[in-house]
Every structure is written in structure tokens, then in C-alpha cells.
Design a protein around this motif. Sequence first.
Motif, PDB file in Angstrom:
ATOM      1  N   ARG A  94       0.824  -1.203   0.000  1.00 26.04           N
ATOM      2  CA  ARG A  94       0.000   0.000   0.000  1.00 26.04           C
ATOM      3  C   ARG A  94       0.861   1.257   0.000  1.00 26.04           C
ATOM      4  NH1 ARG A  94      -5.435   0.109   0.818  1.00 26.04           N
ATOM      5  NH2 ARG A  94      -6.289  -1.809  -0.005  1.00 26.04           N
ATOM      6  N   ALA A  95       2.114   1.118   0.552  1.00 21.78           N
ATOM      7  CA  ALA A  95       3.014   2.262   0.550  1.00 21.78           C
ATOM      8  C   ALA A  95       4.046   2.131  -0.563  1.00 21.78           C
ATOM      9  CB  ALA A  95       3.708   2.385   1.894  1.00 21.78           C
ATOM     10  N   GLY A  96       3.751   1.280  -1.534  1.00 27.89           N
ATOM     11  CA  GLY A  96       4.660   1.126  -2.659  1.00 27.89           C
ATOM     12  C   GLY A  96       5.888   0.293  -2.345  1.00 27.89           C
ATOM     13  N   LEU A  97       5.840  -0.499  -1.267  1.00 24.75           N
ATOM     14  CA  LEU A  97       6.980  -1.332  -0.898  1.00 24.75           C
ATOM     15  C   LEU A  97       6.730  -2.767  -1.311  1.00 24.75           C
ATOM     16  CD1 LEU A  97       7.703  -0.053   2.697  1.00 24.75           C
ATOM     17  CD2 LEU A  97       8.936   0.477   0.611  1.00 24.75           C
ATOM     18  N   PHE A  98       7.805  -3.456  -1.633  1.00 29.71           N
ATOM     19  CA  PHE A  98       7.699  -4.864  -2.010  1.00 29.71           C
ATOM     20  C   PHE A  98       8.111  -5.722  -0.836  1.00 29.71           C
ATOM     21  CE2 PHE A  98       7.904  -2.761  -5.959  1.00 29.71           C
ATOM     22  CZ  PHE A  98       7.299  -3.580  -6.888  1.00 29.71           C
ATOM     23  N   ASN A  99       7.215  -6.514  -0.326  1.00 29.44           N
ATOM     24  CA  ASN A  99       7.609  -7.477   0.699  1.00 29.44           C
ATOM     25  C   ASN A  99       7.815  -8.827   0.037  1.00 29.44           C
ATOM     26  OD1 ASN A  99       8.094  -8.930   2.946  1.00 29.44           O
ATOM     27  ND2 ASN A  99       6.009  -8.875   3.737  1.00 29.44           N
ATOM     28  N   ILE A 100       9.055  -9.076  -0.398  1.00 32.25           N
ATOM     29  CA  ILE A 100       9.342 -10.348  -1.061  1.00 32.25           C
ATOM     30  C   ILE A 100       9.762 -11.363  -0.036  1.00 32.25           C
ATOM     31  CG2 ILE A 100      10.671 -11.359  -2.930  1.00 32.25           C
ATOM     32  CD1 ILE A 100      10.162  -9.115  -4.285  1.00 32.25           C
ATOM     33  N   GLY A 101       9.945 -10.901   1.211  1.00 31.44           N
ATOM     34  CA  GLY A 101      10.459 -11.792   2.230  1.00 31.44           C
ATOM     35  C   GLY A 101       9.388 -12.636   2.906  1.00 31.44           C
ATOM     36  N   ILE A 128      14.247  -6.035   9.100  1.00 36.09           N
ATOM     37  CA  ILE A 128      15.573  -5.798   8.505  1.00 36.09           C
ATOM     38  C   ILE A 128      15.477  -5.079   7.160  1.00 36.09           C
ATOM     39  CG2 ILE A 128      17.690  -6.923   7.737  1.00 36.09           C
ATOM     40  CD1 ILE A 128      17.043  -9.118   9.835  1.00 36.09           C
ATOM     41  N   PRO A 129      14.700  -5.644   6.194  1.00 36.43           N
ATOM     42  CA  PRO A 129      14.611  -4.910   4.924  1.00 36.43           C
ATOM     43  C   PRO A 129      13.987  -3.525   5.079  1.00 36.43           C
ATOM     44  CG  PRO A 129      13.379  -6.978   4.806  1.00 36.43           C
ATOM     45  CD  PRO A 129      14.024  -6.940   6.136  1.00 36.43           C
ATOM     46  N   ALA A 130      13.004  -3.418   6.003  1.00 38.34           N
ATOM     47  CA  ALA A 130      12.331  -2.128   6.156  1.00 38.34           C
ATOM     48  C   ALA A 130      13.280  -1.073   6.698  1.00 38.34           C
ATOM     49  CB  ALA A 130      11.134  -2.279   7.087  1.00 38.34           C
ATOM     50  N   LEU A 131      14.070  -1.453   7.723  1.00 45.53           N
ATOM     51  CA  LEU A 131      15.026  -0.503   8.294  1.00 45.53           C
ATOM     52  C   LEU A 131      16.068  -0.097   7.259  1.00 45.53           C
ATOM     53  CD1 LEU A 131      15.672  -1.913  11.872  1.00 45.53           C
ATOM     54  CD2 LEU A 131      14.786   0.332  11.271  1.00 45.53           C
ATOM     55  N   LEU A 132      16.587  -1.110   6.554  1.00 46.77           N
ATOM     56  CA  LEU A 132      17.627  -0.805   5.563  1.00 46.77           C
ATOM     57  C   LEU A 132      17.084   0.107   4.478  1.00 46.77           C
ATOM     58  CD1 LEU A 132      19.419  -4.245   5.219  1.00 46.77           C
ATOM     59  CD2 LEU A 132      20.243  -2.179   6.313  1.00 46.77           C
ATOM     60  N   VAL A 158      18.508   1.051   0.921  1.00 43.57           N
ATOM     61  CA  VAL A 158      18.861  -0.207   0.271  1.00 43.57           C
ATOM     62  C   VAL A 158      17.581  -0.867  -0.238  1.00 43.57           C
ATOM     63  CG1 VAL A 158      19.974  -2.432   0.577  1.00 43.57           C
ATOM     64  CG2 VAL A 158      20.758  -0.479   1.887  1.00 43.57           C
ATOM     65  N   SER A 159      17.624  -1.393  -1.445  1.00 45.65           N
ATOM     66  CA  SER A 159      16.415  -1.984  -2.035  1.00 45.65           C
ATOM     67  C   SER A 159      15.852  -3.085  -1.143  1.00 45.65           C
ATOM     68  CB  SER A 159      16.745  -2.559  -3.400  1.00 45.65           C
ATOM     69  OG  SER A 159      15.740  -3.452  -3.790  1.00 45.65           O
ATOM     70  N   THR A 176      17.163  -7.327  -0.386  1.00 53.58           N
ATOM     71  CA  THR A 176      17.423  -7.841   0.958  1.00 53.58           C
ATOM     72  C   THR A 176      16.340  -8.838   1.377  1.00 53.58           C
ATOM     73  OG1 THR A 176      16.439  -5.795   1.726  1.00 53.58           O
ATOM     74  CG2 THR A 176      18.792  -5.985   1.942  1.00 53.58           C
ATOM     75  N   GLY A 177      15.074  -8.519   1.073  1.00 51.33           N
ATOM     76  CA  GLY A 177      13.989  -9.428   1.450  1.00 51.33           C
ATOM     77  C   GLY A 177      14.165 -10.786   0.798  1.00 51.33           C
ATOM     78  N   LEU A 178      14.515 -10.752  -0.479  1.00 55.15           N
ATOM     79  CA  LEU A 178      14.699 -12.002  -1.218  1.00 55.15           C
ATOM     80  C   LEU A 178      15.809 -12.833  -0.594  1.00 55.15           C
ATOM     81  CD1 LEU A 178      13.794 -13.458  -3.811  1.00 55.15           C
ATOM     82  CD2 LEU A 178      15.719 -12.406  -4.949  1.00 55.15           C
ATOM     83  N   MET A 179      16.933 -12.167  -0.264  1.00 53.03           N
ATOM     84  CA  MET A 179      18.067 -12.893   0.300  1.00 53.03           C
ATOM     85  C   MET A 179      17.716 -13.463   1.675  1.00 53.03           C
ATOM     86  SD  MET A 179      20.401 -12.737  -1.961  1.00 53.03           S
ATOM     87  CE  MET A 179      19.369 -12.554  -3.382  1.00 53.03           C
TER      88      MET A 179
END
Lengths: 314, 360
Positions: free
Chosen positions: B85-92, B137-141, B147-148, B152-155
Motif C-alpha cells: 500500500r506504501a509502494g513497498l515490495f515485501n518479497i520476504g 531488517i529490509p524495512a530498516l535498511l 537499500v532496495s 534484501t527481502g529475497l536474500m
Amino acid sequence: MSGLYGFLELGCLIAADSVTRGTALAYAALGETIAERSGVVNLGVEGMMLVGAAAGVIATIVSGSPWLGIAAAGLAGMALAGVHAHFCLVLRANQIVSGFALTILGMGLSGFFGRPYVGLKFDGLHEVHLPILSDIPLFGALLFRYDLMVYGLFLSAVALWWLLHRTRFGIQVKAVGNDPEAAFAMGVAVHRVRWLAVLGGGLMSGIGGAHLALAFTHVWVEKMTAGVGWIAIGLVIVARWAPFSVLVLSFAFGGLAVLHAQLQAAGVKVSPYFVGMLPYLFAIAALMVTHLSNRRSGMPRALIREFRRPDRIQ
Amino acid sequence: MKILAVLSIVRRRLFREQYTGAWTLVGGVLVLLCLLGWSPIAPSPWRLIWGVMAGAFGSWPGFLETLTRTIPILLCALAVAVPARAGLFNIGGEGQFHCGAIAATFVLLTAGHLPSPLLFSLQLLAAVIGGAICAAIPALLRGRFGVSEILTGLMLNFVAINLMLYLVHGPWRDPKALGWPYAVAFPEEAVFSRWRHTNVHSGLLVGLAAAVILFVVFRTRVIGATSRYLAGNIEAARRVGVPILSSFVFLFLAGGALAALAGWGEASVVQGRLRPALSAGYGYIGFLVSWLSGHRFLAIIPIAIFAGGLYSGVDTLQLDLSLPSATADVLIGAVFLSFLAASHAWIMAKESRREKGATT
């Protein structure tokens, strides 16, 4: 003296083994490097490698020639990459979504069509022992006892570097990956360049899968890449999108697996899953370090960003 | 010459840009049919589609299996939709799914002797926190350093999966499991309750409730507006005083918690314990489902049920026609790609209608 020689010999054998193990990974990561340099992330590497491996095995068994197998693998990988390019560039779908769908599709297609060939024996690629050269102490094992696809890998890494940094097309690829709008204004056909880069990436991934099946395991097993495609994506980040670093790091990760096997044999217990975590942790660390130190991460600036021609209202 | 001219007119009429999506669908179906026709083990396409649908929705046990599969897909899709909703990708999602299961198992191993209600709440809390940490972690980074969050989520997905494998093969292996890499079984009283001895558990209610609550919250609360700003233009949002870092982290934490609940439910009720092959790629399927719904919380529900149905339908079909399990992946991949093509065709049709309206 003999102790030192033995040590060196072991080192050379381990290094040679790492190269063989890292080859499939290196092919796939080099392929992903081309695609990402043009600004298109293809998360379908795992799917393309699997399809390549399955197509390679099927073609080798049907035709009897591993070379036709490799060609089939490259074509299969390229076909799947073509699907990705069509969806991302023509239909303007999201690159991540299309990539995931591609991975799932590739896993399915390879499992489905490879089903009758599971566990079948075939004569794949073998190591080529050159009569005199491969018997040179130390260096014989290190340099002259690989299957031909390994030499092909070195050639393609050099070719890729040459392509990216010494040719017109390479400059276009980098321009499109960094700033497609500016590239378009300079008269670069952005989508055509991206199409070619993505197709080239698929070709390399397919060939990587073929190396895994035809030269390394010599057998087709469902989902045999076991995450190598995902490692390739992480590795490209660690290698900062540079072909030679990709090559070196792939061998390093191959070496990690060899070293792990050696330690296991020597009685040192290290969980394989810890080793499995390392590439991904390295990738996250690499992303953080480059961002924290304000150094250029080498990441194409328009990565994952779609391009719309400003002269067409759509 | 005349024929050529006519052909070129026909070509221009048929292959207009608006129709690319539609032609992709046609082409994709043809390619798939050719491939299937070439395979010696493939059944006829009608048999396949009919079999899958009948298996998923045609019988009561089949439908229950569909619902069982729906639970993790629904929760993982919501986990993607909230940050989206905020344009973020949660791939994790896959990683958060595993982190939830790991954290709950940790509670089980350290405090398994506690009375059931307490154990239940502790596990719930642990799962939520585990998933939230993995998501933070991905959100903070992203929020702090830019950082994309995609990479990070994928990793982190694979870090979490490998961590889980390490734990069940190593320190957490149950000595009574006869050498299998299984952790201790979850006690039935301290996990989501089953519905009449089936695998359908109250996680389904949690998922449905979460979808409705999220729908209402994003309609009425400030977070809905905030995330719309963030999705639109981060710089503009900064200027109007949106707290960027905390919004990113909050949305990701909420997402991570939802995916973690899915992981705990799957491990504790459906599988009974932490063990390898915990997830059939639910995190990724959830991502695709959320994307197909346009990240609309209520639209996710039917699409998640459909995706669950595909999996359970192929499961039944596998037994009937002795198809390899990869068939499910082919179908899912093909269905998602056709959805993508169809959505392009739909958007194009809508836009051309609007343009027509504007000119007349």
C-alpha cells in the motif's frame, strides 16, 4: 619438501574442483549480469536453469550428442527469458511478479517434461585430458583437466566483459540500465537493447543448467538446481555487476562447497545449512557496506524500473 | 498488390497495441497446448481443467483441502499487500513464514511444560515477533539507507530457510523421531484449533478477520492516507511531514507478523511439527496473489481460495491420473502469467474507452 608438494597438490585439486562446481553458477550469474546491466531483473534464473537442464538432458538422450543438448538448453532458457521480456517490456508487467511466475513455470515445465527421463543414464560431457599438458605436476590438474564447458565459461566471461566495455552494444546496455530516458533521447532503442540483454541472460542461464546436468551430475533429477539460481542473483549483487568478479566469486562459492565436503570427510562437523546461508548473508552485507560507505555499489541505477517512451501516450 | 494491402490493414487492425495482452493469452494457450500434446503423459486439456476444478471444489474433502491450502496463501498475500500500500515490495514472505514457525518452536522447546493457554499465547507472541524481526531488517535498511527492500527481502528468505533446516537437522532434532529431521511435535491444545478433526484451523478465521480489519483500517485511519502518500511520491510525503522510516517499519512489521502466523499455523497444525519442506512456496504464491488482487485486502480472499484450489485440485488429480506434482507448478505459473496478460488487456481497454470519451 614432499609435505609441501602434497599440500600444494591438494590445494590445486581443491581449486580445480571448485572451478567445476562453480561453473553452472557462474554461467547463470553472468547471464543475470547482462540482464540486470540493462535494468531488467530476472528472478526466473532458477526456472531457466531447470528448463535448460531438462532440455539439455532430453536432447542429449534423444540425439545422443551433448552438444545438441547444450544448444537445446540455451534455446530453452532463452525461450523462457523471452516470456519474461515480453511481459516486462511489452505488457509492462512488474519484473518481480513476472520473474516469480517464471520460476514457478520453469520448475513445473522441467519437472513435467523431464519426468520420463528421471535417473536415466546418458553419456554427457567428460573431462578432457590433454595427453602431455594434463600430466604436468600441479598445473596439469589445475588448468588442463576440465570439460570443455568450463573453458567455454572463461571465454564467455571475457566476451561479456568485452561486450560490456568495448562495444557499442555494451555502452547502450549500460546506458539503458542507468538512465533509459537519457539513452532514449540519445537515440538508443531502449526496449530492443533490453530484449537482447534479457534473451542473452536466458541463454547463459540455460547453458548453466545444462552444465549442471550434463557435465556435473550426469543425471536429471527434478528441481536439481536446488537454489543455485537464487544464489546467482545474490552473487551478482556481491560481485557488483562486474563479469570477472562474478567469475571469481562463483568459484569461491564452488570452493566453499568443496571445502565443506573436505572438512566433513576430515571429521570436522559444519552444518551444510550454515554454508548454505553464507552467499545470501554476503549479498545482504555487500548491499549494506556499499550503501553505508557511500561507494557506488555498481548497481544499475534504473534496475527494476520500467521505461515508457515519452513520445507515446499510453 | 491488393491482397497485400488488405493483409496489412487486417494486420494493423488485429495487432493494435491494445490487443497485445489478448494475443499473448491466445499465444500462450496455444504454446501450452502444443507442449502438452507433445508430452506422452499429459491428459487432454479439458480433462485437466475439469479434474482440477472438480478436485478442488467438487467434493467436501477436496474443498476442505482447498481451505487448508488457502490459509497460508491468504495470510502471506496480506503480508505482501500491507507494505505494498506504501509502494513497498515485501518479497520476504517466505522468510517471515519460516521465522514464525522457528520462533514458535523455540517457545515450545524452552517453555513446553507451561499450561496450554499460556503456551498458546507465548507461541503466538513469539511467532509474531519472529516474523516481525525478519521483516524489520529490509524495512530498516530501506527506510534508513535506501537499500532496495526487494533484494534484501529475497536474500533473507534463503537465510531463514537454511536456518530452519540447520535447526531441525541439528540442535532441535527430536531424539524420538527415529533419525528423521523433525522437531518436537506441537501439542494439539496449545495451537490453532482444528475444525472437526480436519486440517482446516482457526488460522482461516484469523486471515479473514485480518483482511476485513485491514480493509477498514486503511479506509478510516491515518495509516491509509500515509501509505497512499508514500506510494505516490516519497519526497512529497517527506515535505508534508509523513514519518517515513517509522511508517515503512510499521507496515513491514504488520506484514511480517501476518506471514509468521501463516508459518506457525502450517507448522503446528497441518504438519504438526517443524520439519523440512514446511512451505510449498506459500510466500511466493502469496506475493503473486496479492499482486493479482491489486493489493486490495478483500479481493485477496477469493483469489487466495482460487490459488489454494489449484494446489489441492492438482493433488487429487495426481492420484487419479498419476501426474507428476510439477503439474501444479505449470498450472500456477501459466495462470499467473495469463492473469498478467489479461490485466494488461483490461487496462488497455479501459484507457482506450476513456480516451474515446475524452475526444467526443
